[in-house]
Design a protein around this motif. Structure first.
Motif, PDB file in Angstrom:
ATOM      1  N   GLY A 196      92.454  10.585 -53.284  1.00  0.00           N
ATOM      2  CA  GLY A 196      92.993  11.944 -53.379  1.00  0.00           C
ATOM      3  C   GLY A 196      94.344  12.013 -52.681  1.00  0.00           C
ATOM      4  N   PRO A 197      94.849  13.229 -52.461  1.00  0.00           N
ATOM      5  CA  PRO A 197      96.198  13.388 -51.903  1.00  0.00           C
ATOM      6  C   PRO A 197      96.395  12.653 -50.570  1.00  0.00           C
ATOM      7  CG  PRO A 197      95.447  15.462 -52.793  1.00  0.00           C
ATOM      8  CD  PRO A 197      94.272  14.519 -52.873  1.00  0.00           C
ATOM      9  N   VAL A 198      97.509  11.927 -50.476  1.00  0.00           N
ATOM     10  CA  VAL A 198      97.835  11.136 -49.291  1.00  0.00           C
ATOM     11  C   VAL A 198      99.098  11.705 -48.640  1.00  0.00           C
ATOM     12  CG1 VAL A 198      98.593   8.855 -48.492  1.00  0.00           C
ATOM     13  CG2 VAL A 198      96.792   9.032 -50.225  1.00  0.00           C
ATOM     14  N   LEU A 199      99.063  11.843 -47.321  1.00  0.00           N
ATOM     15  CA  LEU A 199     100.234  12.295 -46.568  1.00  0.00           C
ATOM     16  C   LEU A 199     100.841  11.106 -45.831  1.00  0.00           C
ATOM     17  CD1 LEU A 199     102.076  14.489 -45.360  1.00  0.00           C
ATOM     18  CD2 LEU A 199     100.314  14.889 -43.612  1.00  0.00           C
ATOM     19  N   ARG A 217      92.714  19.537 -47.926  1.00  0.00           N
ATOM     20  CA  ARG A 217      93.060  18.965 -49.238  1.00  0.00           C
ATOM     21  C   ARG A 217      93.740  17.607 -49.120  1.00  0.00           C
ATOM     22  NH1 ARG A 217      95.537  24.757 -50.780  1.00  0.00           N
ATOM     23  NH2 ARG A 217      95.964  24.541 -48.543  1.00  0.00           N
ATOM     24  N   ILE A 218      94.232  17.277 -47.938  1.00  0.00           N
ATOM     25  CA  ILE A 218      94.804  15.940 -47.703  1.00  0.00           C
ATOM     26  C   ILE A 218      93.657  14.987 -47.382  1.00  0.00           C
ATOM     27  CG2 ILE A 218      96.270  14.576 -46.140  1.00  0.00           C
ATOM     28  CD1 ILE A 218      97.844  16.282 -48.150  1.00  0.00           C
ATOM     29  N   ARG A 219      93.597  13.835 -48.067  1.00  0.00           N
ATOM     30  CA  ARG A 219      92.429  12.966 -47.940  1.00  0.00           C
ATOM     31  C   ARG A 219      92.682  11.632 -47.244  1.00  0.00           C
ATOM     32  NH1 ARG A 219      88.488  15.399 -51.201  1.00  0.00           N
ATOM     33  NH2 ARG A 219      88.875  17.613 -50.822  1.00  0.00           N
ATOM     34  N   ALA A 220      93.949  11.353 -46.926  1.00  0.00           N
ATOM     35  CA  ALA A 220      94.270  10.151 -46.146  1.00  0.00           C
ATOM     36  C   ALA A 220      95.678  10.322 -45.600  1.00  0.00           C
ATOM     37  CB  ALA A 220      94.180   8.889 -47.005  1.00  0.00           C
ATOM     38  N   GLY A 221      95.952   9.627 -44.490  1.00  0.00           N
ATOM     39  CA  GLY A 221      97.276   9.673 -43.899  1.00  0.00           C
ATOM     40  C   GLY A 221      97.781   8.270 -43.642  1.00  0.00           C
ATOM     41  N   PRO A 277      86.846  14.436 -41.134  1.00  0.00           N
ATOM     42  CA  PRO A 277      87.812  13.394 -40.757  1.00  0.00           C
ATOM     43  C   PRO A 277      88.310  12.639 -41.991  1.00  0.00           C
ATOM     44  CG  PRO A 277      85.621  12.990 -39.771  1.00  0.00           C
ATOM     45  CD  PRO A 277      85.479  14.147 -40.704  1.00  0.00           C
ATOM     46  N   ILE A 278      89.510  12.093 -41.884  1.00  0.00           N
ATOM     47  CA  ILE A 278      90.047  11.284 -42.985  1.00  0.00           C
ATOM     48  C   ILE A 278      90.567   9.962 -42.419  1.00  0.00           C
ATOM     49  CG2 ILE A 278      90.702  13.099 -44.624  1.00  0.00           C
ATOM     50  CD1 ILE A 278      93.530  13.007 -43.419  1.00  0.00           C
ATOM     51  N   PRO A 279      90.626   8.941 -43.269  1.00  0.00           N
ATOM     52  CA  PRO A 279      91.224   7.682 -42.808  1.00  0.00           C
ATOM     53  C   PRO A 279      92.705   7.872 -42.511  1.00  0.00           C
ATOM     54  CG  PRO A 279      90.714   7.579 -45.172  1.00  0.00           C
ATOM     55  CD  PRO A 279      90.137   8.867 -44.649  1.00  0.00           C
ATOM     56  N   PHE A 280      93.163   7.251 -41.436  1.00  0.00           N
ATOM     57  CA  PHE A 280      94.564   7.357 -41.049  1.00  0.00           C
ATOM     58  C   PHE A 280      95.069   5.954 -40.736  1.00  0.00           C
ATOM     59  CE2 PHE A 280      98.051   7.914 -38.060  1.00  0.00           C
ATOM     60  CZ  PHE A 280      98.814   8.858 -38.736  1.00  0.00           C
ATOM     61  N   PHE A 281      96.089   5.541 -41.475  1.00  0.00           N
ATOM     62  CA  PHE A 281      96.605   4.191 -41.335  1.00  0.00           C
ATOM     63  C   PHE A 281      97.946   4.229 -40.625  1.00  0.00           C
ATOM     64  CE2 PHE A 281      93.929   4.606 -45.085  1.00  0.00           C
ATOM     65  CZ  PHE A 281      92.954   3.669 -44.791  1.00  0.00           C
ATOM     66  N   GLY A 282      97.892   4.057 -39.323  1.00  0.00           N
ATOM     67  CA  GLY A 282      99.106   4.117 -38.523  1.00  0.00           C
ATOM     68  C   GLY A 282      99.553   2.723 -38.141  1.00  0.00           C
ATOM     69  N   GLU A 283     100.843   2.468 -38.318  1.00  0.00           N
ATOM     70  CA  GLU A 283     101.401   1.214 -37.822  1.00  0.00           C
ATOM     71  C   GLU A 283     102.211   1.583 -36.602  1.00  0.00           C
ATOM     72  OE1 GLU A 283     104.627  -1.010 -37.429  1.00  0.00           O
ATOM     73  OE2 GLU A 283     104.709  -1.270 -39.615  1.00  0.00           O
ATOM     74  N   LEU A 284     101.758   1.165 -35.416  1.00  0.00           N
ATOM     75  CA  LEU A 284     102.297   1.689 -34.173  1.00  0.00           C
ATOM     76  C   LEU A 284     103.158   0.647 -33.456  1.00  0.00           C
ATOM     77  CD1 LEU A 284      99.005   3.485 -33.000  1.00  0.00           C
ATOM     78  CD2 LEU A 284     100.622   4.198 -34.713  1.00  0.00           C
ATOM     79  N   MET A 334      76.242  -1.511 -56.031  1.00  0.00           N
ATOM     80  CA  MET A 334      75.741  -0.294 -55.386  1.00  0.00           C
ATOM     81  C   MET A 334      76.814   0.297 -54.460  1.00  0.00           C
ATOM     82  SD  MET A 334      73.690   2.096 -54.981  1.00  0.00           S
ATOM     83  CE  MET A 334      72.488   1.518 -56.191  1.00  0.00           C
ATOM     84  N   GLN A 335      76.873   1.626 -54.436  1.00  0.00           N
ATOM     85  CA  GLN A 335      77.723   2.348 -53.497  1.00  0.00           C
ATOM     86  C   GLN A 335      76.832   3.340 -52.769  1.00  0.00           C
ATOM     87  OE1 GLN A 335      80.935   2.116 -52.546  1.00  0.00           O
ATOM     88  NE2 GLN A 335      80.901   3.931 -51.238  1.00  0.00           N
ATOM     89  N   HIS A 336      76.648   3.139 -51.475  1.00  0.00           N
ATOM     90  CA  HIS A 336      75.845   4.044 -50.665  1.00  0.00           C
ATOM     91  C   HIS A 336      76.752   4.535 -49.546  1.00  0.00           C
ATOM     92  CE1 HIS A 336      71.993   5.696 -49.385  1.00  0.00           C
ATOM     93  NE2 HIS A 336      72.252   5.325 -48.144  1.00  0.00           N
ATOM     94  N   GLY A 337      77.520   5.547 -49.866  1.00  0.00           N
ATOM     95  CA  GLY A 337      78.518   6.069 -48.942  1.00  0.00           C
ATOM     96  C   GLY A 337      79.433   6.940 -49.769  1.00  0.00           C
ATOM     97  N   GLY A 338      79.783   8.100 -49.227  1.00  0.00           N
ATOM     98  CA  GLY A 338      80.633   9.014 -49.982  1.00  0.00           C
ATOM     99  C   GLY A 338      81.468   9.834 -49.027  1.00  0.00           C
ATOM    100  N   PRO A 339      82.202  10.796 -49.571  1.00  0.00           N
ATOM    101  CA  PRO A 339      83.052  11.644 -48.729  1.00  0.00           C
ATOM    102  C   PRO A 339      82.253  12.280 -47.592  1.00  0.00           C
ATOM    103  CG  PRO A 339      83.573  11.991 -51.048  1.00  0.00           C
ATOM    104  CD  PRO A 339      82.356  11.097 -51.009  1.00  0.00           C
ATOM    105  N   PHE A 340      82.912  12.490 -46.465  1.00  0.00           N
ATOM    106  CA  PHE A 340      82.298  13.134 -45.303  1.00  0.00           C
ATOM    107  C   PHE A 340      81.657  14.449 -45.708  1.00  0.00           C
ATOM    108  CE2 PHE A 340      82.171  15.605 -41.432  1.00  0.00           C
ATOM    109  CZ  PHE A 340      81.775  14.676 -40.498  1.00  0.00           C
ATOM    110  N   PRO A 341      80.470  14.801 -45.210  1.00  0.00           N
ATOM    111  CA  PRO A 341      79.709  14.118 -44.156  1.00  0.00           C
ATOM    112  C   PRO A 341      78.722  13.060 -44.641  1.00  0.00           C
ATOM    113  CG  PRO A 341      78.639  16.184 -44.664  1.00  0.00           C
ATOM    114  CD  PRO A 341      79.814  16.070 -45.606  1.00  0.00           C
ATOM    115  N   ALA A 342      78.780  12.661 -45.901  1.00  0.00           N
ATOM    116  CA  ALA A 342      77.822  11.642 -46.335  1.00  0.00           C
ATOM    117  C   ALA A 342      77.999  10.394 -45.481  1.00  0.00           C
ATOM    118  CB  ALA A 342      78.045  11.311 -47.813  1.00  0.00           C
ATOM    119  N   THR A 343      79.246   9.957 -45.333  1.00  0.00           N
ATOM    120  CA  THR A 343      79.549   8.859 -44.418  1.00  0.00           C
ATOM    121  C   THR A 343      80.842   9.198 -43.688  1.00  0.00           C
ATOM    122  OG1 THR A 343      80.398   7.738 -46.402  1.00  0.00           O
ATOM    123  CG2 THR A 343      78.384   6.866 -45.463  1.00  0.00           C
TER     124      THR A 343
END
Lengths: 497, 497
Positions: free
Chosen positions: A115-118, A196-200, A222-229, B427-436
């Motif tokens: 989904g939408p990435v920031l 609506r933002i799904r990853a950073g 929470p969303i995954p956030f990929f920071g290069e620090l 198999m996929q056992h994991g989805g958008p929060f809060p599922a995982t």
């Protein structure tokens, strides 16, 4: 499209969310063509863009010319990486009434865009890690709408680049709204909190990156956030290398001083044997011309870090370098190189171990090569790169050190210098914290996996399956099939050793 | 090996860290053999283990017999998944002096284990999601030392299973310390904060999972945390399905009542057309025998949730079910099924939308099938599964709904019921929060990627390369090669559409 009000931001998020489905449904081949169109447009507009970048960043023309080429070809590389659909990792498990743990349905799995990435643009690569840079290329390749938070250090360039990108994407038939630009740190933070933002993704300082990572992790959803620090990229030279590579110190200095040291892969430490001759280093450093730092903020931070290093106990100055401030607050610098003992380094971690973003590096004399693996693990738990300079004859003694470097770094180099990251399928630009907030790479085609998630379909009628999972395979993607009856073969695994 | 003191915990972390390198260096073939040895040992000791599990969890023998088979075959499946080394994703980019963005060094990338992993066992699957369960199998397969925090609901089983696992691993030649067990929630939390632990996995409640995820994310050095939390697994039945599947309600009830509803894939909601006949449901529910809940804590929580549902406005009781408490505080339950309107559901999210962990489900009558995609997105942003019951003739009208389900779920089912997750490659056992907490899967062979990180080697001498990246390929793993000169072909991509 500069953005400042709350309703502007809301509109940006809404647009990204609204187009997400249509964009996710585009064929990889079509997105590949769109990435190539963006690449071509960047190349066509290179002269204009580079002129703006020179003015805004103080970076030199040859460096920026190379960076545009890198950026456009990075887009082409992602196009190549997605065009055959292998990245979708399509898996098809046929139904199996005799499956060993009970009858198995037909299960098919494919990677779909998150989904939408920031993306938060970096200051130091106004092309390659900015508006049309690696994070945008990877997210667009994955099929995710992208919002870029422009870096304040090159706003005009960001706006103009975004226009070029948006026009090229539209010309290639991509739906409206797949690429947007916002400005302002506060707006970036506000949007990062938007559901609506799904990853950073982010490239920048450890301080800001950690702040944003914590925001992403502690959102209601929470969303995954990929920071290069941060990264200090230690380099280890063996006695053999010191003897065999007369150009070693010059190579080191070139890597430290290039782009005024404002690279996340700049070698911040060079470890040499206690008895190593460092002749010629001071002269080489003095021969490097003055270079402007990217902006007054980075200039001030560098001046402070340099002061802390020069003021630490036991520091021997090999090349003092200089910092000059002009009336706009811009700093102009020449390289600083110092030498310290292992003990001094250990005793003053704050002054000496933190990253200095600019042309400064620390040479450390080591009394005992056998102690290096443990020392490295103690001082450098997370880096983008680590480097060994050694002769082939010494390879047999380096196993422990290389193991320590691989454990704590994303990339381990043998000879050469860590700056100048190539963009390839096998590149890894990301390592244990604080190099990156996750171990994911932000350079190279493996970076696309950051913006994908697995979805399984069970007993789905063909008409409702994603194209990549259908038996008639209209996109012609590689499909990994597991046929019925296979699980009875697992028993044979007992024979392996 | 019950653990309670700080020095015990320190020893556990130290042992895991100390063995990490040796374990990471084992050949995939050897780890595969070790996983098979563990599987064989579980099967050999099944009778003894199942007897303990029945006493500690109240789960019935047939269910536990199936679960042991699933657990041992899960280990064999991971053995099969790693034995050829394809999971290492070995990539080799040949040096290329003519590379389009500048001369390219020899770069090779492989996935390496992240290091010691801490797994929090679940209460409801004393085998498959516990000591020797999926998270342990995946981490061991990846080459990561494992520490399992035992679930207090089946401590004796956990200790005995750990003995079986440790003995089997040792017998297969794996280094000492690759598998350890700890006990106590506080010890689990303390170890999750230990810098030597490099990843965490968890299956359990949203409340506890979120707590642990936040700890992992906000450590001085954050680590990836793979929590499988809550899911209500909505099911949508079309008018056609109601007419064509006379056994639909019975299938629903069986899925709701199985294992006393204590499954993360239990269907918590069944959406039916407004005019659907639900005859026979009450009788079927009454025919289900009493079942003990796993432990007093889960029993109390279920009783509370059930009370909230029954007390909500507009709830029509279809099958009231019952809760009986014995002198030890154990709850014995029969299924509860209620019916509510869409409006009532929307108006009382806390009472009606939260997961009820036990044999309770909510039937919702929908007036308008066309409104379901938007309704689903509104009510169910993150689930492990979503299910559609429809006839083939209706497939053409289901595109929007399936898109909404795929966006918000890890697995989309057509017909059938979400309980009874198969363990396969797709198999996929994991989805958008809060599922995982992340979108990663915790079931199936794709789960191994959670415990791997990419490391690149640049211009490395053969003697210092990991086996999987060497040109002589001693492990015989698949290697993806990118030869010199390829980048000149990217230009041809402009021709694609």
């Amino acid at each position: 499209m500069p953005t400042s009000t709350e309703s502007d931001l809301d509109r940006v998020a809404e647009r990204a969310a609204a187009v997400a489905r249509a964009f996710a449904a585009t064929e990889p081949r079509a997105r590949a063509a769109a990435l190539v169109a963006v690449a071509d447009a960047l190349d066509r507009n290179a002269a204009e863009l580079i002129a703006i970048a020179m003015r805004e960043t103080g970076l030199a023309a040859p460096r920026l010319i190379g960076e545009v080429r890198r950026t456009s070809n990075q887009l082409r590389l992602f196009a190549e990486a997605i065009v055959d659909g292998a990245y979708l990792d399509a898996r098809i498990d046929a139904a199996d009434p005799e499956y060993v743990i009970g009858p198995r349905p037909d299960v098919r799995r494919v990677l779909e865009p998150v989904g939408p990435v920031l993306n938060f643009a970096a200051s130091n690569f106004p092309f390659a890690f900015s508006v049309a840079g690696g994070d945008s290329a990877a997210a667009l390749a994955a099929g995710c709408p992208v919002v870029v938070k422009a870096h304040s250090g090159h706003l005009e360039l960001s706006r103009r680049t975004a226009e070029v990108v948006v026009e090229a994407l539209a010309g290639a038939g991509m739906p409206d709204g797949v690429f947007q630009l916002i400005e302002g740190q506060q707006n970036g933070v506000a949007l990062l909190k938007d559901d609506r933002i799904r990853a950073g993704a982010f490239t920048g300082s450890t301080h800001v990156g950690r702040l944003l990572a914590d925001i992403a992790a502690t959102r209601p959803r929470p969303i995954p956030f990929f920071g290069e620090l941060g990264s200090v990229n230690p380099v280890y030279a063996t006695p053999g290398a010191i003897a065999a590579e007369p150009e070693l110190l010059q190579g080191f200095l070139t890597s430290v001083a290039g782009s005024a040291g404002q690279l996340c892969t700049k070698p911040g430490f060079l470890f040499v044997p206690a008895a190593a001759e460092l002749g010629g280093l001071a002269e080489a450093a003095e021969a490097v011309g003055e270079h402007r730092l990217l902006n007054p903020g980075i200039g001030r931070a560098f001046e402070e870090r340099r002061g802390a290093v020069l003021g630490a106990d036991g520091v021997v100055v090999l090349a003092e370098g200089a910092v000059r401030v002009d009336e706009d607050g811009q700093r102009f610098v020449t390289p600083t190189v110092v030498e310290v003992s292992v003990e001094a380094l250990r005793a003053q971690p704050e002054a000496l171990l933190e990253e200095s973003f600019g042309p400064l590096s620390v040479i450390v004399r080591y009394p005992d090569a056998a102690a290096l693996p443990a020392l490295h693990r103690e001082l450098f738990p997370g880096n983008l790169t680590s480097t060994v300079h050694a002769t082939d004859a010494e390879a047999g003694e380096l196993g422990d050190l290389v193991e320590a470097l691989a454990e704590t770094s994303g990339r381990v180099l043998f000879g050469g210098w860590p700056t100048g990251v190539s963009v390839t399928a096998a590149m890894q630009h990301g390592g244990p914290f604080p190099a990156t907030t996750t171990d994911a790479t932000s350079v190279g085609t493996a970076a696309i996996t950051r913006f994908l998630r697995g979805v399984a379909y069970q007993n789905a009628p063909a008409a409702l399956l994603p194209e990549a999972l259908r038996d008639d395979n209209p996109w012609g993607v590689p499909q990994r099939r597991s046929e019925a009856g296979r699980s009875s073969e697992w028993g044979t695994l007992t024979g392996i050793h």
